[in-house]
Scaffold this motif. Structure first.
Motif, PDB file in Angstrom:
ATOM      1  N   SER A  13      -4.059   3.322 -16.257  1.00  0.00           N
ATOM      2  CA  SER A  13      -4.369   3.758 -14.757  1.00  0.00           C
ATOM      3  C   SER A  13      -3.750   2.439 -13.960  1.00  0.00           C
ATOM      4  O   SER A  13      -4.333   2.707 -12.662  1.00  0.00           O
ATOM      5  CB  SER A  13      -5.845   3.950 -14.560  1.00  0.00           C
ATOM      6  OG  SER A  13      -6.349   2.716 -15.337  1.00  0.00           O
ATOM      7  N   GLU A  14      -2.986   1.801 -14.218  1.00  0.00           N
ATOM      8  CA  GLU A  14      -2.296   0.967 -13.371  1.00  0.00           C
ATOM      9  C   GLU A  14      -1.838   1.379 -12.041  1.00  0.00           C
ATOM     10  O   GLU A  14      -0.985   2.370 -12.199  1.00  0.00           O
ATOM     11  CB  GLU A  14      -1.561  -0.006 -14.074  1.00  0.00           C
ATOM     12  CG  GLU A  14      -1.098  -1.494 -13.247  1.00  0.00           C
ATOM     13  CD  GLU A  14      -0.402  -2.397 -14.031  1.00  0.00           C
ATOM     14  OE1 GLU A  14       0.702  -3.298 -13.719  1.00  0.00           O
ATOM     15  OE2 GLU A  14      -0.591  -2.400 -15.354  1.00  0.00           O
ATOM     16  N   PRO A  15      -2.135   1.011 -10.949  1.00  0.00           N
ATOM     17  CA  PRO A  15      -1.421   1.568  -9.542  1.00  0.00           C
ATOM     18  C   PRO A  15       0.081   1.352  -9.561  1.00  0.00           C
ATOM     19  O   PRO A  15       0.614   0.600 -10.244  1.00  0.00           O
ATOM     20  CB  PRO A  15      -2.088   0.733  -8.577  1.00  0.00           C
ATOM     21  CG  PRO A  15      -3.258   0.088  -9.162  1.00  0.00           C
ATOM     22  CD  PRO A  15      -3.120  -0.159 -10.688  1.00  0.00           C
ATOM     23  N   LEU A  16       0.485   2.552  -8.799  1.00  0.00           N
ATOM     24  CA  LEU A  16       2.178   2.431  -8.976  1.00  0.00           C
ATOM     25  C   LEU A  16       2.734   1.797  -8.011  1.00  0.00           C
ATOM     26  O   LEU A  16       4.075   1.730  -7.708  1.00  0.00           O
ATOM     27  CB  LEU A  16       2.541   3.951  -8.997  1.00  0.00           C
ATOM     28  CG  LEU A  16       2.120   4.964 -10.318  1.00  0.00           C
ATOM     29  CD1 LEU A  16       2.801   6.414 -10.002  1.00  0.00           C
ATOM     30  CD2 LEU A  16       3.092   4.526 -11.441  1.00  0.00           C
ATOM     31  N   GLU A  17       2.074   1.241  -6.663  1.00  0.00           N
ATOM     32  CA  GLU A  17       2.739   0.776  -5.712  1.00  0.00           C
ATOM     33  C   GLU A  17       3.696  -0.132  -5.835  1.00  0.00           C
ATOM     34  O   GLU A  17       5.076   0.276  -5.210  1.00  0.00           O
ATOM     35  CB  GLU A  17       1.482   0.190  -4.669  1.00  0.00           C
ATOM     36  CG  GLU A  17       0.708   1.155  -3.984  1.00  0.00           C
ATOM     37  CD  GLU A  17      -0.579   1.230  -4.587  1.00  0.00           C
ATOM     38  OE1 GLU A  17      -1.507   1.481  -3.965  1.00  0.00           O
ATOM     39  OE2 GLU A  17      -0.488   1.199  -5.916  1.00  0.00           O
ATOM     40  N   ASN A  18       3.538  -1.416  -6.685  1.00  0.00           N
ATOM     41  CA  ASN A  18       4.533  -2.211  -6.866  1.00  0.00           C
ATOM     42  C   ASN A  18       5.808  -1.657  -7.636  1.00  0.00           C
ATOM     43  O   ASN A  18       6.921  -1.911  -6.904  1.00  0.00           O
ATOM     44  CB  ASN A  18       4.101  -3.561  -7.589  1.00  0.00           C
ATOM     45  CG  ASN A  18       2.941  -4.059  -6.755  1.00  0.00           C
ATOM     46  OD1 ASN A  18       3.128  -4.225  -5.535  1.00  0.00           O
ATOM     47  ND2 ASN A  18       2.182  -4.925  -7.472  1.00  0.00           N
ATOM     48  N   ARG A  19       5.641  -1.035  -8.641  1.00  0.00           N
ATOM     49  CA  ARG A  19       6.916  -0.384  -9.326  1.00  0.00           C
ATOM     50  C   ARG A  19       7.638   0.606  -8.461  1.00  0.00           C
ATOM     51  O   ARG A  19       8.802   0.462  -8.397  1.00  0.00           O
ATOM     52  CB  ARG A  19       6.394   0.130 -10.637  1.00  0.00           C
ATOM     53  CG  ARG A  19       6.343  -1.079 -11.637  1.00  0.00           C
ATOM     54  CD  ARG A  19       7.416  -1.810 -12.286  1.00  0.00           C
ATOM     55  NE  ARG A  19       7.005  -2.499 -13.134  1.00  0.00           N
ATOM     56  CZ  ARG A  19       8.075  -3.523 -13.827  1.00  0.00           C
ATOM     57  NH1 ARG A  19       9.247  -3.504 -13.310  1.00  0.00           N
ATOM     58  NH2 ARG A  19       7.732  -4.185 -14.766  1.00  0.00           N
ATOM     59  N   LEU A  20       6.795   1.421  -7.484  1.00  0.00           N
ATOM     60  CA  LEU A  20       7.435   2.308  -6.872  1.00  0.00           C
ATOM     61  C   LEU A  20       8.250   1.539  -5.817  1.00  0.00           C
ATOM     62  O   LEU A  20       9.324   2.168  -5.402  1.00  0.00           O
ATOM     63  CB  LEU A  20       6.344   3.326  -6.329  1.00  0.00           C
ATOM     64  CG  LEU A  20       7.016   4.390  -5.473  1.00  0.00           C
ATOM     65  CD1 LEU A  20       7.948   5.354  -6.242  1.00  0.00           C
ATOM     66  CD2 LEU A  20       5.581   5.225  -4.860  1.00  0.00           C
ATOM     67  N   ASN A  21       7.888   0.812  -4.952  1.00  0.00           N
ATOM     68  CA  ASN A  21       8.387   0.215  -4.100  1.00  0.00           C
ATOM     69  C   ASN A  21       9.723  -0.674  -4.521  1.00  0.00           C
ATOM     70  O   ASN A  21      10.989  -0.866  -4.030  1.00  0.00           O
ATOM     71  CB  ASN A  21       7.703  -1.053  -3.245  1.00  0.00           C
ATOM     72  CG  ASN A  21       7.168  -0.168  -1.908  1.00  0.00           C
ATOM     73  OD1 ASN A  21       7.578   0.803  -1.368  1.00  0.00           O
ATOM     74  ND2 ASN A  21       5.856  -0.363  -1.662  1.00  0.00           N
ATOM     75  N   GLU A  22       9.713  -1.195  -5.850  1.00  0.00           N
ATOM     76  CA  GLU A  22      10.775  -2.091  -6.383  1.00  0.00           C
ATOM     77  C   GLU A  22      11.986  -0.973  -6.674  1.00  0.00           C
ATOM     78  O   GLU A  22      12.804  -1.315  -6.339  1.00  0.00           O
ATOM     79  CB  GLU A  22      10.425  -2.428  -7.604  1.00  0.00           C
ATOM     80  CG  GLU A  22      11.279  -3.269  -8.491  1.00  0.00           C
ATOM     81  CD  GLU A  22      10.969  -3.608  -9.853  1.00  0.00           C
ATOM     82  OE1 GLU A  22      11.806  -3.833 -10.616  1.00  0.00           O
ATOM     83  OE2 GLU A  22       9.741  -3.875 -10.174  1.00  0.00           O
ATOM     84  N   MET A  23      11.669   0.295  -6.888  1.00  0.00           N
ATOM     85  CA  MET A  23      12.536   1.221  -7.385  1.00  0.00           C
ATOM     86  C   MET A  23      13.146   1.955  -5.929  1.00  0.00           C
ATOM     87  O   MET A  23      14.310   2.208  -5.852  1.00  0.00           O
ATOM     88  CB  MET A  23      12.215   2.180  -8.214  1.00  0.00           C
ATOM     89  CG  MET A  23      11.820   1.912  -9.486  1.00  0.00           C
ATOM     90  SD  MET A  23      13.353   1.094 -10.357  1.00  0.00           S
ATOM     91  CE  MET A  23      12.690  -0.708 -10.361  1.00  0.00           C
ATOM     92  N   LEU A  24      12.336   2.340  -4.894  1.00  0.00           N
ATOM     93  CA  LEU A  24      12.618   2.740  -3.770  1.00  0.00           C
ATOM     94  C   LEU A  24      13.541   1.658  -2.846  1.00  0.00           C
ATOM     95  O   LEU A  24      14.600   2.049  -2.167  1.00  0.00           O
ATOM     96  CB  LEU A  24      11.178   2.974  -2.854  1.00  0.00           C
ATOM     97  CG  LEU A  24      10.436   4.206  -3.252  1.00  0.00           C
ATOM     98  CD1 LEU A  24       9.283   4.085  -2.396  1.00  0.00           C
ATOM     99  CD2 LEU A  24      11.216   5.552  -3.069  1.00  0.00           C
ATOM    100  N   ALA A  25      13.482   0.332  -3.149  1.00  0.00           N
ATOM    101  CA  ALA A  25      14.162  -0.450  -2.447  1.00  0.00           C
ATOM    102  C   ALA A  25      15.540  -0.353  -2.875  1.00  0.00           C
ATOM    103  O   ALA A  25      16.557  -0.657  -2.019  1.00  0.00           O
ATOM    104  CB  ALA A  25      13.612  -2.165  -2.682  1.00  0.00           C
ATOM    105  N   PHE A  26      15.881  -0.009  -4.125  1.00  0.00           N
ATOM    106  CA  PHE A  26      17.127   0.149  -4.654  1.00  0.00           C
ATOM    107  C   PHE A  26      18.052   1.204  -3.761  1.00  0.00           C
ATOM    108  O   PHE A  26      19.165   1.111  -3.503  1.00  0.00           O
ATOM    109  CB  PHE A  26      17.353   0.561  -5.924  1.00  0.00           C
ATOM    110  CG  PHE A  26      18.398   0.946  -6.599  1.00  0.00           C
ATOM    111  CD1 PHE A  26      19.367   0.206  -6.689  1.00  0.00           C
ATOM    112  CD2 PHE A  26      18.704   2.398  -6.974  1.00  0.00           C
ATOM    113  CE1 PHE A  26      20.791   0.534  -7.280  1.00  0.00           C
ATOM    114  CE2 PHE A  26      19.996   2.567  -7.718  1.00  0.00           C
ATOM    115  CZ  PHE A  26      20.957   1.990  -7.935  1.00  0.00           C
ATOM    116  N   VAL A  27      17.087   2.186  -3.302  1.00  0.00           N
ATOM    117  CA  VAL A  27      17.908   3.333  -2.340  1.00  0.00           C
ATOM    118  C   VAL A  27      17.404   3.111  -0.952  1.00  0.00           C
ATOM    119  O   VAL A  27      17.651   4.112  -0.122  1.00  0.00           O
ATOM    120  CB  VAL A  27      17.617   4.451  -2.993  1.00  0.00           C
ATOM    121  CG1 VAL A  27      18.309   4.895  -4.197  1.00  0.00           C
ATOM    122  CG2 VAL A  27      16.024   5.049  -3.341  1.00  0.00           C
TER     123      VAL A  27
END
Length: 495
Positions: free
Chosen positions: A434-448
């Protein structure tokens, strides 16, 4: 097996049904009504809508009939080789998984009221409908004759809804030999030129991505209501969609596009690329599985992405759609206790209800965000040489096309094969915990060149960054065009 369906009094909303069971060689038989329906993983207890039931011989003599469970009955055959089950079903609800009849409309989900005989679920079924003379019907089942349909087995019958009325509107188009039908019932005047153009575009994009379509025809069956509504259900070679209000505005059209693209991709993902726990369906009880985040999350992600790739959405419109399910996840369940696999399993418990605070996540919304993280990561580490598209094509070729079902670990293995590396971080952070997704999501979003922000009061905003290199990657992600035939290229130019 044969069903005869009449509606003597449409205002009562009652179906009169006769289920004929031939070739009986037993002293007693048991008949089962489904407790749930494909595409909705919750017990729905359709038997509560049966008003009356009896068993008879073909000569009209009543036979002993006993209830075994809430939706199962035993018939003492008394040596009869053929038995008829006569009963009435109340059909008065209009949503994408229900049934409804009145003077103007017959809307039937056969899984709501049709039974099967134990041990004979794989036998063919025919259905005779005594429709009003001016009614036209939309259905994915094979037509034998006037108002008569055929199904290869009960599974097919249960997965092909029907809509019939005198005012049914229809148009069609063809993509790579597949004939698509768009059916509309409601008080509206569709812009058919626009609808056909846009539906052809996203259908073409999906088939080009998956490289083939499972069937030779497909039906988009739409019931448009005067009140606000949004519901779609995937089926074997069709989708049943209920939308409203019928104001013909851009909001209604946007909903139509979004749900239609989503449901079409289900033709691969879950109708045939199916979790092994659902093969075959057991209609008597819950069929627990942990991979609904694949079935619904990946499909939610792809539904809008195909609209962008097909040129129906521009970048701004697509980014607005991304923000919608980011807001739904982060503003409602970002700190929920359950993982995606746990919430997939618990769909049967309360997956379609709001539930208590901070318990479960949406396999649709968080599942779509997890799919986007995976897609962007695969693109990042391979410079767009591989993506989630490759995962879906492998799932189709290995599990969907042979129709053998996949497990959670099969999905893990295919993803890591495409990635060329272990993705333990992804499974542990995004899927199994149940770990929050914010950090991983923003890491991938930064790529695009995108960035999500969450304010102190919980509001979510998706922003576009001024980054030239990231824009190039975003273009690769959003503007991917599949290889089109010469005819398709000409169609695009004409459109």
């Amino acid at each position: 097996m044969h069903y005869n369906i009449t509606v003597p009094d449409p205002q009562s909303h009652l179906l009169n049904l006769t289920y004929t069971i031939p070739d009986i060689n037993a002293e007693q038989i048991e008949i089962q009504l489904p407790a749930w329906r494909p595409g909705r993983y919750e017990i729905q207890n359709f038997a509560k809508n049966i008003q009356y039931m009896e068993a008879r011989t073909t000569g009209g003599r009543r036979l002993p009939l006993f209830k075994v469970t809430k939706d199962r009955w035993r018939v003492v055959t008394e040596g009869e080789k053929q038995v008829e089950i006569h009963y009435r079903h109340h059909a008065a609800i209009q949503n994408a998984g229900s049934s409804y009849v009145d003077d103007e409309l017959w809307y039937l989900n056969f899984v709501n009221f049709c039974m099967y005989t134990e041990g004979r679920i794989d036998e063919p079924y025919t259905v005779k409908l005594h429709l009003p003379g001016d009614f036209e019907m939309a259905c994915g089942l094979h037509k034998l004759g006037l108002n008569e349909l055929a199904a290869d087995n009960f599974y097919r019958l249960a997965d092909c809804p029907l809509l019939a009325s005198a005012t049914l509107q229809q148009r069609g188009y063809t993509v790579r030999g597949v004939h698509f039908h768009i059916w509309m019932h409601g008080k509206l005047r569709p812009d058919w030129k626009r609808i056909e153009r846009d539906f052809r575009r996203f259908s073409r994009e999906q088939i080009a991505t998956m490289e083939e379509f499972p069937e030779n025809e497909y039906h988009f069956i739409n019931l448009i209501l005067p009140t606000a509504f949004y519901h779609g259900v995937e089926h074997f070679n069709s989708t049943m969609i209920v939308l409203g209000p019928d104001d013909e505005g851009e909001g209604l059209y946007g909903d139509l596009l979004g749900v239609s693209s989503h449901e079409l991709f289900h033709t691969w993902n879950v109708i045939r690329i199916r979790p092994k726990e659902l093969l075959p369906y057991d209609f008597t009880k819950e069929n627990y599985f942990e991979t609904c985040f694949v079935a619904e999350g990946c499909t939610t992600y792809y539904g809008d992405l195909f609209l962008r790739r097909a040129g129906i959405f521009d970048d701004d419109a697509y980014i607005r759609e991304l923000q919608v399910y980011m807001k739904r996840h982060f503003e409602n369940s970002s700190r929920a206790a359950q993982s995606l696999t746990e919430s997939s399993f618990d769909l049967w418990l309360d997956g379609y209800e709001k539930g208590i605070p901070d318990r479960k996540v949406s396999v649709y919304h968080k599942g779509a965000l997890a799919a986007m993280i995976l897609d962007l990561y695969l693109r990042k580490v391979t410079n767009h040489a591989r993506s989630l598209d490759d995962v879906m094509r492998i799932l189709w070729s290995r599990f969907g096309k042979p129709f053998i079902g996949y497990s959670l670990h099969d999905y893990f293995n295919v993803v890591e094969e495409v990635a060329g590396e272990s993705l333990e971080w992804y499974w542990q952070e995004c899927i199994l915990s149940s770990e929050p997704l914010e950090n991983r999501l923003n890491e991938m979003l930064a790529f695009v060149g995108l960035q999500m922000s969450v304010s102190d009061n919980g509001n979510v905003q998706l922003n576009v960054l001024d980054d030239f290199r990231a824009k190039i990657h975003r273009d690769q992600w959003l503007h991917t065009k599949q290889v089109l035939t010469a005819q398709e290229r000409q169609e695009e130019e004409e459109e």
